[in-house]
Design a protein around this motif. Structure first.
Motif, PDB file in Angstrom:
ATOM      1  N   ASP A   1       3.249  -8.736  -6.967  1.00 39.76           N
ATOM      2  CA  ASP A   1       3.425  -7.416  -6.354  1.00 39.76           C
ATOM      3  C   ASP A   1       2.308  -7.149  -5.345  1.00 39.76           C
ATOM      4  OD1 ASP A   1       5.743  -7.043  -7.776  1.00 39.76           O
ATOM      5  OD2 ASP A   1       4.803  -5.835  -9.340  1.00 39.76           O
ATOM      6  N   ALA A   2       1.123  -7.648  -5.611  1.00 42.33           N
ATOM      7  CA  ALA A   2       0.021  -7.507  -4.643  1.00 42.33           C
ATOM      8  C   ALA A   2       0.326  -8.280  -3.361  1.00 42.33           C
ATOM      9  CB  ALA A   2      -1.288  -7.989  -5.264  1.00 42.33           C
ATOM     10  N   ASP A   3       0.965  -9.445  -3.482  1.00 42.27           N
ATOM     11  CA  ASP A   3       1.378 -10.204  -2.293  1.00 42.27           C
ATOM     12  C   ASP A   3       2.388  -9.412  -1.479  1.00 42.27           C
ATOM     13  OD1 ASP A   3      -0.167 -12.415  -3.108  1.00 42.27           O
ATOM     14  OD2 ASP A   3       1.554 -13.395  -4.078  1.00 42.27           O
ATOM     15  N   ILE A   4       3.332  -8.773  -2.166  1.00 51.22           N
ATOM     16  CA  ILE A   4       4.348  -7.965  -1.479  1.00 51.22           C
ATOM     17  C   ILE A   4       3.685  -6.820  -0.730  1.00 51.22           C
ATOM     18  CG2 ILE A   4       6.331  -6.434  -1.824  1.00 51.22           C
ATOM     19  CD1 ILE A   4       7.116  -8.333  -4.174  1.00 51.22           C
ATOM     20  N   PHE A   5       2.681  -6.186  -1.349  1.00 45.97           N
ATOM     21  CA  PHE A   5       1.960  -5.113  -0.655  1.00 45.97           C
ATOM     22  C   PHE A   5       1.302  -5.653   0.612  1.00 45.97           C
ATOM     23  CE2 PHE A   5      -2.034  -2.996   0.342  1.00 45.97           C
ATOM     24  CZ  PHE A   5      -1.524  -1.772   0.744  1.00 45.97           C
ATOM     25  N   GLU A   6       0.640  -6.788   0.529  1.00 48.35           N
ATOM     26  CA  GLU A   6      -0.030  -7.365   1.698  1.00 48.35           C
ATOM     27  C   GLU A   6       0.980  -7.670   2.807  1.00 48.35           C
ATOM     28  OE1 GLU A   6      -3.242  -7.520   2.364  1.00 48.35           O
ATOM     29  OE2 GLU A   6      -3.646  -6.595   0.424  1.00 48.35           O
ATOM     30  N   GLN A   7       2.174  -8.142   2.435  1.00 46.26           N
ATOM     31  CA  GLN A   7       3.224  -8.399   3.422  1.00 46.26           C
ATOM     32  C   GLN A   7       3.674  -7.095   4.075  1.00 46.26           C
ATOM     33  OE1 GLN A   7       6.176 -10.438   1.106  1.00 46.26           O
ATOM     34  NE2 GLN A   7       4.883 -12.230   0.803  1.00 46.26           N
ATOM     35  N   GLU A   8       3.853  -6.057   3.273  1.00 49.18           N
ATOM     36  CA  GLU A   8       4.259  -4.756   3.820  1.00 49.18           C
ATOM     37  C   GLU A   8       3.182  -4.183   4.735  1.00 49.18           C
ATOM     38  OE1 GLU A   8       7.231  -3.096   3.624  1.00 49.18           O
ATOM     39  OE2 GLU A   8       7.897  -4.993   2.757  1.00 49.18           O
ATOM     40  N   LEU A   9       1.937  -4.335   4.341  1.00 50.96           N
ATOM     41  CA  LEU A   9       0.827  -3.846   5.160  1.00 50.96           C
ATOM     42  C   LEU A   9       0.796  -4.571   6.506  1.00 50.96           C
ATOM     43  CD1 LEU A   9      -1.602  -1.904   5.109  1.00 50.96           C
ATOM     44  CD2 LEU A   9      -2.943  -3.791   4.151  1.00 50.96           C
ATOM     45  N   ALA A  10       0.991  -5.885   6.480  1.00 46.91           N
ATOM     46  CA  ALA A  10       1.004  -6.670   7.724  1.00 46.91           C
ATOM     47  C   ALA A  10       2.195  -6.277   8.596  1.00 46.91           C
ATOM     48  CB  ALA A  10       1.050  -8.162   7.406  1.00 46.91           C
ATOM     49  N   ARG A  11       3.373  -6.097   7.997  1.00 53.06           N
ATOM     50  CA  ARG A  11       4.553  -5.667   8.770  1.00 53.06           C
ATOM     51  C   ARG A  11       4.316  -4.298   9.403  1.00 53.06           C
ATOM     52  NH1 ARG A  11       7.813  -7.405   4.015  1.00 53.06           N
ATOM     53  NH2 ARG A  11       8.529  -9.490   4.527  1.00 53.06           N
TER      54      ARG A  11
END
Length: 79
Positions: free
Chosen positions: A54-64
């Motif tokens: 879930d932390a990886d998903i957050f980082e992806q959303e932040l980058a997007r």
């Protein structure tokens, strides 16, 4: 937008809510909500790559979010 707007310029406040761009400081709460609400969110969230946390998903959303804001193509807000 094209990268010219600063984060405070993108905030919108009403009497009951503040909408603002997703920020690194949102990570713990984003992850907590995602983890606790997975069954409800699943129909609207694309599958994460195998092994993603879930932390990886957050980082992806932040980058997007940052990319879209800078490119002027989209704006993701947290409220």
């Amino acid at each position: 937008m094209g990268g010219t707007a600063s984060l405070p310029d993108l905030e919108r406040r009403t009497r009951r809510m503040l909408l603002r761009p997703l920020a690194p400081s949102d990570g713990a709460e984003f992850t907590r909500v995602l983890t606790g609400s997975r069954a409800e969110w699943a129909p609207w969230m694309p599958s994460a790559p195998a092994g993603s946390t879930d932390a990886d998903i957050f980082e992806q959303e932040l980058a997007r979010s940052a990319y879209g804001r800078e490119a002027g193509t989209h704006l993701r807000l947290a409220g």
